[in-house]
Design a protein around this motif. Structure first.
Motif, mmCIF file in Angstrom:
data_model
loop_
_atom_site.group_PDB
_atom_site.id
_atom_site.type_symbol
_atom_site.label_atom_id
_atom_site.label_comp_id
_atom_site.label_asym_id
_atom_site.label_seq_id
_atom_site.Cartn_x
_atom_site.Cartn_y
_atom_site.Cartn_z
ATOM 1 N N THR A 285 5.650 -35.208 11.915
ATOM 2 C CA THR A 285 4.540 -34.770 11.058
ATOM 3 C C THR A 285 4.925 -33.509 10.281
ATOM 4 N N GLY B 53 4.865 -33.340 17.451
ATOM 5 C CA GLY B 53 4.532 -33.294 16.022
ATOM 6 C C GLY B 53 5.747 -33.033 15.139
ATOM 7 N N LYS B 54 6.931 -33.369 15.619
ATOM 8 C CA LYS B 54 8.160 -33.126 14.845
ATOM 9 C C LYS B 54 8.144 -33.888 13.518
ATOM 10 N N ARG C 215 -1.751 -37.284 22.295
ATOM 11 C CA ARG C 215 -1.299 -37.683 20.949
ATOM 12 C C ARG C 215 -0.506 -38.985 20.983
ATOM 13 N N ALA D 80 2.729 -25.745 18.879
ATOM 14 C CA ALA D 80 2.356 -26.980 18.164
ATOM 15 C C ALA D 80 0.978 -27.490 18.561
ATOM 16 N N ARG E 195 -2.043 -26.418 17.642
ATOM 17 C CA ARG E 195 -3.155 -26.288 16.691
ATOM 18 C C ARG E 195 -3.112 -27.436 15.681
ATOM 19 N N VAL F 259 -0.123 -25.266 12.211
ATOM 20 C CA VAL F 259 1.257 -25.273 12.710
ATOM 21 C C VAL F 259 2.204 -25.054 11.526
ATOM 22 N N PRO G 228 -2.297 -29.638 12.354
ATOM 23 C CA PRO G 228 -1.030 -29.744 11.619
ATOM 24 C C PRO G 228 -0.901 -28.663 10.538
ATOM 25 N N GLY H 257 8.963 -31.706 22.609
ATOM 26 C CA GLY H 257 8.730 -32.877 23.449
ATOM 27 C C GLY H 257 8.221 -34.054 22.636
ATOM 28 N N PRO H 258 8.226 -35.248 23.258
ATOM 29 C CA PRO H 258 7.706 -36.424 22.556
ATOM 30 C C PRO H 258 6.237 -36.218 22.198
ATOM 31 N N GLY H 259 5.895 -36.418 20.929
ATOM 32 C CA GLY H 259 4.506 -36.252 20.496
ATOM 33 C C GLY H 259 4.140 -34.830 20.113
HETATM 34 P P1 ADP Z 1 6.944 -36.492 17.351
HETATM 35 O O1 ADP Z 1 7.743 -36.882 16.125
HETATM 36 O O2 ADP Z 1 7.237 -35.101 17.808
HETATM 37 O O3 ADP Z 1 7.031 -37.471 18.471
HETATM 38 P P2 ADP Z 1 4.615 -37.093 15.662
HETATM 39 O O4 ADP Z 1 4.777 -36.234 14.444
HETATM 40 O O5 ADP Z 1 4.895 -38.540 15.546
HETATM 41 O O6 ADP Z 1 5.403 -36.458 16.915
HETATM 42 O O7 ADP Z 1 3.108 -36.862 16.172
HETATM 43 C C1 ADP Z 1 2.620 -37.576 17.310
HETATM 44 C C2 ADP Z 1 1.170 -38.006 17.031
HETATM 45 O O8 ADP Z 1 0.334 -36.846 17.012
HETATM 46 C C3 ADP Z 1 0.977 -38.670 15.685
HETATM 47 O O9 ADP Z 1 0.015 -39.689 15.810
HETATM 48 C C4 ADP Z 1 0.501 -37.550 14.765
HETATM 49 O O10 ADP Z 1 -0.343 -38.024 13.747
HETATM 50 C C5 ADP Z 1 -0.269 -36.661 15.734
HETATM 51 N N1 ADP Z 1 -0.130 -35.216 15.442
HETATM 52 C C6 ADP Z 1 0.966 -34.575 14.965
HETATM 53 N N2 ADP Z 1 0.744 -33.251 14.877
HETATM 54 C C7 ADP Z 1 -0.518 -33.046 15.301
HETATM 55 C C8 ADP Z 1 -1.352 -31.860 15.451
HETATM 56 N N3 ADP Z 1 -0.888 -30.636 15.128
HETATM 57 N N4 ADP Z 1 -2.595 -32.023 15.926
HETATM 58 C C9 ADP Z 1 -3.065 -33.250 16.269
HETATM 59 N N5 ADP Z 1 -2.347 -34.393 16.138
HETATM 60 C C10 ADP Z 1 -1.088 -34.306 15.672
#
Ligand code: ADP
Ligand code: C5P
Ligand code: MG
Length: 226
Positions: free
Chosen positions: A37, A34-35, A148, A195, A197, A202, A199, A30-32
Motif C-alpha cells: 500500500t 502495509g508494504k 488486515r 504502520a 494508523r 503512515v 494509510p 510483517g505480513p499485512g
Molecule cells: P503487505 O504488502 O505488507 O502484506 P498490504 O499493503 O497488502 O500489506 O496491506 C494489507 C491489507 O491491509 C490490504 O488489504 C490493505 O488494503 C490494508 N491496509 C494497508 N495499510 C493499511 C492501513 N494503514 N490501515 C488499514 N488497512 C491497511
C-alpha cells in the motif's frame, strides 16, 4: 517479466551495479503491515519502480513450464522462505528489464518490497547485485496485521491469506526476517515507521523520514508559456 532460466546472479564476486548507479530501498515489515500500500504511494510521488519479491515469486509460480513453480507454491502456502538464488535472480532480471525499458532519463530508483526476508538474501543481494541505500521498516502488531490479512483474504485469492498460513508467516517473520532488520538497524540503515494508523498518516511519516535521509519527491516544474 523475464523468466528465470539460469541462476547465476549469486555466484558473482562483485555487485552488478554500484549504489551511485542504482538506488535500492528495501521495504520490510510483517505480513499485512502495509508494504504494498505504501509502495504504491511512493511510486507516484517519487519516481520509484516497485518490485515486490512475493509478486515476482507468484508470477514465476504460475508461469507454465517453470521448474520452480511447485516449490514456490508449497513454500508460499506454508509461509516458508524460497531459496535466495531463485528470488535474487527474479529480482535481478526484473531490474534489468525495467532499466532497459525506461532508458537513460530515468534515475534508476527501486523499492524492493518484501525483501530481504532472511540474512543470506540480504548479504547475497548486496554482495552481487547492488548495496541498498536503507531499509524502510513498517512496525505493526500481529493483532492488527492479522485483521488486515483476513480482510484482504476475502478478495485476494492468495493461498496464504488464511489463519493457518498467517500464523506460520508470523513465526517466520519473527524468527527469520527480524534478524535482517536488526542487523541493518545496528548499521544505522533502517527507517522505522509505525504502520498502525491510517494509510495517509503512515505515508506522511514516511515522507518526513525520507526527507531526513535526503530522498525528495519529484517536483513538477510548471513553465509559463506566453
Ligand atoms: P503487505 O504488502 O505488507 O502484506 P498490504 O499493503 O497488502 O500489506 O496491506 C494489507 C491489507 O491491509 C490490504 O488489504 C490493505 O488494503 C490494508 N491496509 C494497508 N495499510 C493499511 C492501513 N494503514 N490501515 C488499514 N488497512 C491497511
Ligand atoms: O511479501 P509477500 O507477503 O507477498 O510474500 C509471500 C510469500 O512469498 C512469503 O510468505 C514467502 O513464502 C515468499 N517470499 C520469499 N522470499 C521473499 C519474499 C517472499 O520466500 N523475499
Ligand atoms: Mg505485499
Amino acid at each position: 517479466m523475464p523468466a528465470i532460466e539460469k541462476l547465476g546472479a549469486t555466484t558473482r564476486t562483485s555487485p552488478l551495479w554500484s549504489a551511485s548507479e542504482v538506488t535500492v530501498i528495501f521495504v520490510l515489515g510483517g505480513p499485512g503491515a502495509g508494504k504494498g500500500t505504501q509502495c504504491q504511494k511512493l511510486v507516484s510521488d517519487y519516481g520509484f519502480k516497485h518490485l515486490s519479491a512475493g509478486d515476482l515469486l507468484r508470477e514465476e509460480q504460475d508461469r507454465p513450464g517453470s521448474e520452480f513453480g511447485e516449490m514456490i507454491k508449497s513454500n508460499i502456502k506454508e509461509g516458508i522462505i524460497v531459496p535466495m538464488e531463485v528470488t535474487i535472480q527474479l529480482l535481478e532480471n526484473a531490474m534489468k528489464a525495467q532499466i532497459e525499458a525506461e532508458g537513460e532519463a530515468w534515475k534508476k530508483l527501486f523499492l524492493i518490497d518484501g525483501f530481504p526476508r532472511k540474512l543470506d538474501q540480504a548479504h547475497a543481494f548486496e554482495r552481487t547485485v547492488v548495496p541498498s541505500k536503507f531499509t524502510l521498516f513498517f512496525d505493526c502488531s500481529e493483532a492488527v496485521m492479522e485483521k488486515r490479512l483476513l480482510q484482504r483474504g476475502e478478495t485476494s485469492g492468495r493461498s496464504d491469506d488464511n489463519l493457518e498460513s498467517i500464523k506460520k508467516r508470523f513465526r517466520v517473520f519473527v524468527e527469520t526476517s527480524m534478524p535482517v532488520v536488526n542487523e541493518f538497524e545496528s548499521q544505522n540503515r533502517v527507517v522505522k515507521v509505525s504502520a498502525e494508523r491510517s494509510p495517509e498518516e503512515v505515508y506522511r511519516d514516511v515522507q518526513a523520514k525520507f526527507r531526513e535521509r535526503g530522498v525528495e519527491p519529484i517536483t513538477i516544474k510548471f513553465v509559463k508559456t506566453a
